[in-house]
Write a protein that holds these residues in place. Structure first.
Motif, short mmCIF file in Angstrom:
data_model
loop_
_atom_site.label_atom_id
_atom_site.label_comp_id
_atom_site.label_asym_id
_atom_site.label_seq_id
_atom_site.Cartn_x
_atom_site.Cartn_y
_atom_site.Cartn_z
N GLU A 1 -2.45 -4.78 -12.82
CA GLU A 1 -3.59 -4.93 -11.92
C GLU A 1 -3.53 -3.98 -10.73
OE1 GLU A 1 -6.19 -6.90 -12.64
OE2 GLU A 1 -5.11 -7.21 -14.52
N ALA A 2 -2.57 -3.08 -10.69
CA ALA A 2 -2.46 -2.14 -9.57
C ALA A 2 -3.74 -1.32 -9.44
CB ALA A 2 -1.26 -1.23 -9.77
N ASP A 3 -4.12 -1.07 -8.20
CA ASP A 3 -5.33 -0.29 -7.88
C ASP A 3 -4.86 1.12 -7.51
OD1 ASP A 3 -7.69 0.76 -6.94
OD2 ASP A 3 -8.13 -0.88 -5.56
N ILE A 4 -5.14 2.11 -8.36
CA ILE A 4 -4.66 3.47 -8.17
C ILE A 4 -5.85 4.38 -7.88
CG2 ILE A 4 -3.24 5.31 -9.13
CD1 ILE A 4 -1.82 2.58 -8.99
N VAL B 1 0.87 -1.17 0.00
CA VAL B 1 0.00 0.00 0.00
C VAL B 1 0.91 1.23 0.00
CG1 VAL B 1 -1.75 1.33 1.23
CG2 VAL B 1 -1.83 -1.18 1.28
N SER B 2 0.71 2.12 -0.95
CA SER B 2 1.50 3.34 -1.00
C SER B 2 0.60 4.56 -0.87
CB SER B 2 2.29 3.44 -2.31
OG SER B 2 2.99 4.67 -2.37
N GLN B 3 0.85 5.32 0.20
CA GLN B 3 0.17 6.61 0.35
C GLN B 3 1.20 7.69 0.02
OE1 GLN B 3 -0.85 9.45 3.59
NE2 GLN B 3 -0.47 10.15 1.50
N ASN B 4 1.22 8.10 -1.25
CA ASN B 4 2.18 9.10 -1.73
C ASN B 4 3.62 8.69 -1.42
OD1 ASN B 4 -0.51 10.46 -1.42
ND2 ASN B 4 0.61 12.13 -2.40
N VAL C 1 -2.94 5.00 -2.76
CA VAL C 1 -3.95 5.96 -2.30
C VAL C 1 -3.23 7.31 -2.23
CG1 VAL C 1 -5.59 4.43 -1.18
CG2 VAL C 1 -3.52 5.06 0.04
N TRP C 2 -3.56 8.20 -3.13
CA TRP C 2 -2.70 9.34 -3.45
C TRP C 2 -3.40 10.67 -3.27
CZ3 TRP C 2 1.97 7.25 -4.80
CH2 TRP C 2 2.98 8.11 -5.21
N GLY C 3 -2.82 11.55 -2.47
CA GLY C 3 -3.28 12.93 -2.45
C GLY C 3 -2.84 13.62 -3.73
N GLU C 4 -3.79 13.99 -4.57
CA GLU C 4 -3.44 14.43 -5.93
C GLU C 4 -2.84 15.83 -5.98
OE1 GLU C 4 -6.88 14.34 -8.38
OE2 GLU C 4 -8.16 15.40 -6.94
N ILE D 1 -8.85 4.62 4.66
CA ILE D 1 -8.65 3.47 5.54
C ILE D 1 -9.56 2.30 5.15
CG2 ILE D 1 -8.84 2.64 7.92
CD1 ILE D 1 -7.79 5.40 8.80
N PRO D 2 -10.84 2.51 4.85
CA PRO D 2 -11.64 1.38 4.35
C PRO D 2 -11.09 0.80 3.05
CG PRO D 2 -13.08 3.12 5.11
CD PRO D 2 -11.69 3.69 5.12
N ALA D 3 -10.52 1.65 2.19
CA ALA D 3 -9.93 1.14 0.96
C ALA D 3 -8.73 0.24 1.27
CB ALA D 3 -9.50 2.30 0.06
N ILE D 4 -7.92 0.65 2.23
CA ILE D 4 -6.77 -0.17 2.64
C ILE D 4 -7.25 -1.49 3.23
CG2 ILE D 4 -4.85 -0.34 4.26
CD1 ILE D 4 -4.48 2.70 3.96
N ARG D 5 -8.25 -1.41 4.09
CA ARG D 5 -8.78 -2.62 4.72
C ARG D 5 -9.35 -3.58 3.67
NH1 ARG D 5 -10.29 -4.80 9.88
NH2 ARG D 5 -11.07 -6.84 9.32
N GLY D 6 -10.11 -3.05 2.73
CA GLY D 6 -10.68 -3.90 1.70
C GLY D 6 -9.62 -4.55 0.83
N PHE D 7 -8.59 -3.78 0.50
CA PHE D 7 -7.49 -4.31 -0.30
C PHE D 7 -6.78 -5.45 0.43
CE2 PHE D 7 -2.85 -4.07 -0.94
CZ PHE D 7 -2.75 -4.39 -2.28
N LEU D 8 -6.46 -5.25 1.70
CA LEU D 8 -5.78 -6.30 2.46
C LEU D 8 -6.67 -7.52 2.65
CD1 LEU D 8 -4.03 -4.11 5.19
CD2 LEU D 8 -2.96 -5.16 3.19
N ASP D 9 -7.94 -7.29 2.92
CA ASP D 9 -8.86 -8.43 3.07
C ASP D 9 -8.93 -9.25 1.79
OD1 ASP D 9 -9.42 -7.58 5.63
OD2 ASP D 9 -11.42 -6.83 5.19
N LYS D 10 -8.89 -8.58 0.67
CA LYS D 10 -8.98 -9.28 -0.61
C LYS D 10 -7.72 -10.09 -0.89
CE LYS D 10 -9.33 -8.38 -5.59
NZ LYS D 10 -9.52 -7.33 -6.64
#
Length: 323
Positions: A284-287, A154-157, A262-265, A305-314
């Motif tokens: 297949e990266a999710d951007i 997971v990369s946040q910027n 998950v990027w602050g644009e 945070i829900p996006a991170i949780r969903g990604f890890l759960d998947k």
């Protein structure tokens, strides 16, 4: 059976599930509780936050500049019910105690060596990494050294591509190309509380959404004696990360780790094309982009945070405690 007998029988029947539920709830609370610890790693006393059951899949959280493990506080709380979450403060950041300048290698290779040893001491054999800013090249170096250990990213910027570097890097590039005292002095405003506050609010449309706690904490840390010079040393050494971008990208292409960006644009340092570039190497990266700046979790944690949780759960098939 009398009415009293029926009442007693009913209460007894309910007691066992209630007691078991209370025990389960107590176990869950104890497991999810964040603990604040130190680990002696060579000559560095690494401070770290830890939560979750060590038997669960591990997520290693690596912060950047100007931050510490504090930036992950809400992520830790959100993941701890199903994941083993570990968030160290890098040397020269947060509460980690490291030697003074000249007695420790304040380079990204040096930081990575310490964190690598830290994961060995904690027996973290496999882990997902969540990275931000400086934490990204530390994470990429760990992945290069131990590709079989990294289960997801997971990369946040946290950047890995030249096109992600904004014009804000131009004075820093001048320092890389010609590290004279004059070019170093030109960056003297970088490791200051005022600059840190600017990094937290730049690109944020409503700055009242940014709590002052994080940038005040980091401003206090960077004001410690000797810290400004250490940070300018790390800023100079960041050129080694850019030089290794082709190696990092080769790792992405070869190993195809599950990746969420998950990027602050409106980040003044790392541009959206740096996130979009992952699609070249990991189709297949999710951007995902958010209307905020460098510290996206500070303003958009409720959706990130829900996006991170969903990604890890998947991708990690989150471990669940046995009933």
């Amino acid at each position: 059976m009398t009415h009293d007998d029926l009442t007693t029988s009913t209460h007894s029947a309910e007691a066992l599930p209630t007691g078991r539920k209370q025990a389960d709830d107590a176990h869950s609370r104890a497991t999810a509780q964040t603990h604040y610890r130190y680990a002696s790693v060579g000559d560095v006393n690494v401070f770290y936050r830890e939560a979750g059951d060590p038997a669960a899949p591990t997520v290693l959280l690596l912060h950047g500049f100007a931050a510490s493990s504090y930036m992950w506080r809400d992520v830790i709380e959100a993941l701890a019910d199903s994941y083993h979450v570990v968030a160290p403060d890098l040397p020269a950041f947060g509460y980690t105690e490291a030697p003074e300048r000249g007695l420790y290698e304040y380079t990204f290779a040096g930081l990575t060596k310490t964190i690598d040893q830290f994961t060995d001491q904690l027996k973290l054999d496999r882990y997902a990494i969540a990275v931000h800013d400086y934490g990204a090249p530390v994470g990429w170096r760990l992945a290069l050294a131990h590709p079989s250990k990294v289960t997801a990213i997971v990369s946040q910027n946290g950047n890995a591509y030249e096109e992600g570097l904004s014009e804000g890097w131009d004075p820093i590039r001048a320092y890389w190309n010609n590290p004279t005292p004059e070019n170093r002095e030109a960056l003297s405003d970088f490791p200051t509380p005022a600059s840190i506050q600017w990094q937290y609010v730049e690109g944020v449309s409503d700055t009242s959404a940014v709590a002052p706690d994080a940038y005040t904490l980091e401003g206090a840390h960077i004001s410690r004696p000797g810290m400004a010079d250490i940070q300018l040393d790390l800023l100079l050494d960041y050129a080694t990360n850019v030089a290794k971008y082709p190696e990092f990208q080769a790792y992405f292409r070869e190993h195809q780790p599950p990746l969420l960006a998950v990027w602050g644009e409106h980040d003044p340092f790392f541009l959206p094309p740096g996130a979009e570039a992952w699609k070249r190497d990991i189709p297949e990266a999710d951007i995902r982009f958010y209307d905020t700046g460098h510290f996206a979790l500070e303003t958009h944690g409720d959706v990130i945070i829900p996006a991170i949780r969903g990604f890890l759960d998947k991708h990690l098939k989150a471990w669940q405690p046995k009933p």
